[in-house]
Write a protein that holds these residues in place. Structure first.
Motif, PDB file in Angstrom:
ATOM      1  N   PRO A 139     -40.850  42.258  -9.376  1.00 16.24           N
ATOM      2  CA  PRO A 139     -41.588  41.926 -10.600  1.00 16.24           C
ATOM      3  C   PRO A 139     -40.757  41.888 -11.879  1.00 16.24           C
ATOM      4  CG  PRO A 139     -41.838  44.252 -10.143  1.00 16.24           C
ATOM      5  CD  PRO A 139     -40.916  43.708  -9.082  1.00 16.24           C
ATOM      6  N   ARG A 140     -39.506  41.494 -11.795  1.00 22.20           N
ATOM      7  CA  ARG A 140     -38.691  41.410 -13.011  1.00 22.20           C
ATOM      8  C   ARG A 140     -39.012  40.098 -13.731  1.00 22.20           C
ATOM      9  NH1 ARG A 140     -34.325  45.063 -12.740  1.00 22.20           N
ATOM     10  NH2 ARG A 140     -32.948  43.738 -13.982  1.00 22.20           N
ATOM     11  N   ILE A 141     -40.169  40.069 -14.363  1.00 26.54           N
ATOM     12  CA  ILE A 141     -40.622  38.849 -15.025  1.00 26.54           C
ATOM     13  C   ILE A 141     -40.903  39.110 -16.505  1.00 26.54           C
ATOM     14  CG2 ILE A 141     -41.568  37.837 -12.927  1.00 26.54           C
ATOM     15  CD1 ILE A 141     -44.361  38.618 -13.973  1.00 26.54           C
ATOM     16  N   LEU A 142     -40.892  38.036 -17.270  1.00 27.42           N
ATOM     17  CA  LEU A 142     -41.166  38.081 -18.700  1.00 27.42           C
ATOM     18  C   LEU A 142     -42.267  37.095 -19.052  1.00 27.42           C
ATOM     19  CD1 LEU A 142     -37.488  37.845 -20.065  1.00 27.42           C
ATOM     20  CD2 LEU A 142     -38.788  39.947 -19.642  1.00 27.42           C
ATOM     21  N   ARG A 143     -43.151  37.514 -19.927  1.00 30.82           N
ATOM     22  CA  ARG A 143     -44.146  36.604 -20.494  1.00 30.82           C
ATOM     23  C   ARG A 143     -43.576  36.043 -21.786  1.00 30.82           C
ATOM     24  NH1 ARG A 143     -47.974  37.774 -24.229  1.00 30.82           N
ATOM     25  NH2 ARG A 143     -47.728  40.017 -23.881  1.00 30.82           N
ATOM     26  N   VAL A 144     -43.733  34.747 -21.973  1.00 35.30           N
ATOM     27  CA  VAL A 144     -43.167  34.076 -23.140  1.00 35.30           C
ATOM     28  C   VAL A 144     -44.286  33.693 -24.105  1.00 35.30           C
ATOM     29  CG1 VAL A 144     -41.720  32.179 -23.959  1.00 35.30           C
ATOM     30  CG2 VAL A 144     -41.358  33.127 -21.663  1.00 35.30           C
ATOM     31  N   PHE A 170     -41.813  39.273 -23.439  1.00 31.97           N
ATOM     32  CA  PHE A 170     -42.407  40.582 -23.184  1.00 31.97           C
ATOM     33  C   PHE A 170     -42.259  40.953 -21.717  1.00 31.97           C
ATOM     34  CE2 PHE A 170     -44.502  38.851 -26.884  1.00 31.97           C
ATOM     35  CZ  PHE A 170     -44.549  39.929 -27.755  1.00 31.97           C
ATOM     36  N   GLU A 171     -41.737  42.159 -21.484  1.00 31.83           N
ATOM     37  CA  GLU A 171     -41.662  42.729 -20.142  1.00 31.83           C
ATOM     38  C   GLU A 171     -42.802  43.737 -20.002  1.00 31.83           C
ATOM     39  OE1 GLU A 171     -40.553  45.013 -16.689  1.00 31.83           O
ATOM     40  OE2 GLU A 171     -40.716  45.843 -18.713  1.00 31.83           O
ATOM     41  N   ARG A 172     -43.360  43.839 -18.816  1.00 35.90           N
ATOM     42  CA  ARG A 172     -44.585  44.627 -18.641  1.00 35.90           C
ATOM     43  C   ARG A 172     -44.441  46.064 -19.119  1.00 35.90           C
ATOM     44  NH1 ARG A 172     -48.250  45.066 -13.111  1.00 35.90           N
ATOM     45  NH2 ARG A 172     -49.893  46.377 -14.007  1.00 35.90           N
ATOM     46  N   ASN A 173     -43.355  46.718 -18.789  1.00 35.37           N
ATOM     47  CA  ASN A 173     -43.195  48.142 -19.122  1.00 35.37           C
ATOM     48  C   ASN A 173     -42.434  48.369 -20.426  1.00 35.37           C
ATOM     49  OD1 ASN A 173     -44.473  49.082 -16.680  1.00 35.37           O
ATOM     50  ND2 ASN A 173     -42.607  48.505 -15.586  1.00 35.37           N
ATOM     51  N   LEU A 174     -41.509  47.481 -20.749  1.00 33.68           N
ATOM     52  CA  LEU A 174     -40.675  47.678 -21.926  1.00 33.68           C
ATOM     53  C   LEU A 174     -41.293  47.093 -23.189  1.00 33.68           C
ATOM     54  CD1 LEU A 174     -37.166  46.831 -20.426  1.00 33.68           C
ATOM     55  CD2 LEU A 174     -38.116  49.099 -20.886  1.00 33.68           C
ATOM     56  N   GLY A 175     -42.265  46.218 -23.028  1.00 29.65           N
ATOM     57  CA  GLY A 175     -42.785  45.528 -24.197  1.00 29.65           C
ATOM     58  C   GLY A 175     -41.858  44.390 -24.583  1.00 29.65           C
ATOM     59  N   ARG A 176     -41.674  44.197 -25.876  1.00 27.27           N
ATOM     60  CA  ARG A 176     -40.861  43.065 -26.317  1.00 27.27           C
ATOM     61  C   ARG A 176     -39.389  43.286 -25.994  1.00 27.27           C
ATOM     62  NH1 ARG A 176     -40.323  40.168 -32.336  1.00 27.27           N
ATOM     63  NH2 ARG A 176     -39.034  38.428 -31.550  1.00 27.27           N
ATOM     64  N   VAL A 177     -38.757  42.234 -25.481  1.00 35.42           N
ATOM     65  CA  VAL A 177     -37.314  42.210 -25.248  1.00 35.42           C
ATOM     66  C   VAL A 177     -36.760  40.951 -25.904  1.00 35.42           C
ATOM     67  CG1 VAL A 177     -37.465  43.527 -23.099  1.00 35.42           C
ATOM     68  CG2 VAL A 177     -37.561  41.032 -23.017  1.00 35.42           C
ATOM     69  N   TRP A 178     -35.415  40.855 -25.983  1.00 34.34           N
ATOM     70  CA  TRP A 178     -34.788  39.731 -26.669  1.00 34.34           C
ATOM     71  C   TRP A 178     -33.825  39.019 -25.729  1.00 34.34           C
ATOM     72  CZ3 TRP A 178     -36.843  43.811 -28.992  1.00 34.34           C
ATOM     73  CH2 TRP A 178     -37.515  43.616 -30.217  1.00 34.34           C
ATOM     74  N   MET A 179     -33.687  37.711 -25.918  1.00 36.73           N
ATOM     75  CA  MET A 179     -32.750  36.941 -25.121  1.00 36.73           C
ATOM     76  C   MET A 179     -31.341  37.135 -25.694  1.00 36.73           C
ATOM     77  SD  MET A 179     -33.031  35.238 -22.338  1.00 36.73           S
ATOM     78  CE  MET A 179     -34.825  35.099 -22.403  1.00 36.73           C
ATOM     79  N   GLY A 194     -44.213  29.209 -19.481  1.00 29.90           N
ATOM     80  CA  GLY A 194     -44.604  30.448 -20.158  1.00 29.90           C
ATOM     81  C   GLY A 194     -44.156  31.717 -19.472  1.00 29.90           C
ATOM     82  N   TRP A 195     -43.314  31.600 -18.430  1.00 28.44           N
ATOM     83  CA  TRP A 195     -42.878  32.785 -17.679  1.00 28.44           C
ATOM     84  C   TRP A 195     -41.413  32.668 -17.295  1.00 28.44           C
ATOM     85  CZ3 TRP A 195     -45.990  36.939 -17.311  1.00 28.44           C
ATOM     86  CH2 TRP A 195     -47.349  36.742 -17.596  1.00 28.44           C
ATOM     87  N   LEU A 217     -44.896  28.027 -12.245  1.00 23.13           N
ATOM     88  CA  LEU A 217     -46.114  28.827 -12.118  1.00 23.13           C
ATOM     89  C   LEU A 217     -46.488  29.084 -10.665  1.00 23.13           C
ATOM     90  CD1 LEU A 217     -48.355  27.342 -14.954  1.00 23.13           C
ATOM     91  CD2 LEU A 217     -47.161  29.530 -14.918  1.00 23.13           C
ATOM     92  N   TYR A 218     -46.407  28.055  -9.835  1.00 19.68           N
ATOM     93  CA  TYR A 218     -46.830  28.255  -8.447  1.00 19.68           C
ATOM     94  C   TYR A 218     -45.873  29.160  -7.683  1.00 19.68           C
ATOM     95  CZ  TYR A 218     -50.819  25.111  -8.595  1.00 19.68           C
ATOM     96  OH  TYR A 218     -52.039  24.546  -8.878  1.00 19.68           O
ATOM     97  N   ALA A 219     -44.614  29.204  -8.093  1.00 21.92           N
ATOM     98  CA  ALA A 219     -43.687  30.150  -7.472  1.00 21.92           C
ATOM     99  C   ALA A 219     -44.118  31.577  -7.777  1.00 21.92           C
ATOM    100  CB  ALA A 219     -42.271  29.904  -7.978  1.00 21.92           C
ATOM    101  N   LEU A 220     -44.544  31.804  -9.010  1.00 23.33           N
ATOM    102  CA  LEU A 220     -44.999  33.132  -9.410  1.00 23.33           C
ATOM    103  C   LEU A 220     -46.276  33.516  -8.655  1.00 23.33           C
ATOM    104  CD1 LEU A 220     -44.033  35.310 -11.337  1.00 23.33           C
ATOM    105  CD2 LEU A 220     -45.427  34.286 -13.122  1.00 23.33           C
ATOM    106  N   LEU A 221     -47.192  32.576  -8.523  1.00 23.95           N
ATOM    107  CA  LEU A 221     -48.445  32.847  -7.805  1.00 23.95           C
ATOM    108  C   LEU A 221     -48.201  33.047  -6.308  1.00 23.95           C
ATOM    109  CD1 LEU A 221     -50.799  30.273  -9.564  1.00 23.95           C
ATOM    110  CD2 LEU A 221     -50.792  32.760  -9.858  1.00 23.95           C
ATOM    111  N   ALA A 222     -47.230  32.317  -5.764  1.00 24.26           N
ATOM    112  CA  ALA A 222     -46.965  32.398  -4.321  1.00 24.26           C
ATOM    113  C   ALA A 222     -46.206  33.657  -3.946  1.00 24.26           C
ATOM    114  CB  ALA A 222     -46.188  31.162  -3.867  1.00 24.26           C
TER     115      ALA A 222
END
Length: 294
Positions: A139-144, A170-179, A194-195, A217-222
């Motif tokens: 689950p190392r994902i970011l919401r954009v 945004f990372e789920r546990n860390l909150g906002r992160v930066w590129m 968006g991800w 998106l479908y990779a994330l859902l799959a």
């Protein structure tokens, strides 16, 4: 600045795909192709020109072979393909081995498939490559979060890219992160899915993501975690956090596909000789990931 300019010149498609990982693919395969065309001296010059470490590139080559041998032992690669990789590792590829398949749109810089139905048949499809990265590192994902901007044009308005500095991750546990400034994603002004999936994060004055790719998106859902279908709200919920707007039937179909793929993988582990390549479920998954549903 010199390093970033070299990376962009080497891998413009990686910038278009918002992917540090595809930039690494481009660097490695470009180095391999240079050696195939002009010998070790040409490989050294390629590495110097693009600010690459030959020691690291050689380690990547060895790591690929080690991983291929592990997959062969588990029944996921045929012996002939691993033997082919071992030969390339010892002797180096020919220029023909390094030719592009000439695919357009979603290609990745890289070596052509050995044969049309070889295990690397989809190696030029950026969406499938990024789907594999997502599967491995979730689950190392970011919401954009990117502001929506439009520019007036004749006959209406056209969406344009935002200022990269205005985009938030945004990372789920860390909150906002930066590129991180060294990422190919640092200068991107839009992220259509968006991800992101990330593989390297460093903590200095802030939490910086150094290696990331925009994930389809479908990779994330799959390949993500538990998928919940919220029928009344028209939402899909992944691990209770990531939300996607979609008709309930899409979520139901994805859940059925995930279940069928999981059963096949379990059967393959029990029987390594089981051939999955021609099964309709596998073909449907490939098609979904290659097109992202379009």
């Amino acid at each position: 600045a010199e390093v970033n300019a070299a990376r962009q010149a080497l891998a413009p498609q990686a910038y278009a795909q918002r992917s540090d990982h595809l930039a690494i693919v481009a660097a490695f395969n470009g180095w391999v192709a240079a050696k195939a065309d002009g010998g070790r001296g040409a490989g050294f010059e390629f590495a110097r020109q693009y600010c690459l470490s030959e020691q690291v590139l050689e380690a990547i080559g060895k790591g690929r072979l080690d991983f291929a041998e592990t997959l062969q032992q588990k029944g996921f690669l045929p012996e002939w393909y691993t033997n082919h990789m071992q030969q390339l590792q010892r002797q180096g590829p020919s220029p023909d081995d390094c030719a592009s398949n000439g695919l357009s749109g979603a290609e990745v810089y890289g070596l052509r498939a050995v044969t049309p139905s070889a295990p690397d048949e989809y190696s030029h499809n950026a969406r499938i490559v990024k789907a594999a990265i997502c599967a491995g590192f979730y689950p190392r994902i970011l919401r954009v979060e990117a502001p929506v901007k439009y520019q007036q044009v004749q006959g209406g308005a056209m969406r344009v890219e935002a200022n990269p500095a205005s985009i938030k991750f945004f990372e789920r546990n860390l909150g906002r992160v930066w590129m991180h400034p060294t990422s190919v994603c640092f200068s991107a002004g839009s992220y259509p899915s968006g991800w992101m999936v990330f593989t390297q994060l460093v903590q200095t004055t802030r939490a910086f993501v150094r290696e990331a790719s925009m994930v389809p998106l479908y990779a994330l859902l799959a390949f993500g975690g538990e998928l919940e279908v919220l029928h009344d709200q028209g939402l899909l919920l992944l691990d209770g956090w990531a939300q996607f707007k979609a008709p309930a039937r899409v979520g139901v179909l994805i859940k059925h596909l995930r279940g069928a793929v999981a059963q096949l993988m379990a059967a393959k582990i029990v029987d390594p000789m089981l051939d999955l390549s021609d099964l309709k479920v596998v073909g449907a998954l490939h098609q979904l990931l290659a097109t992202d549903g379009f």
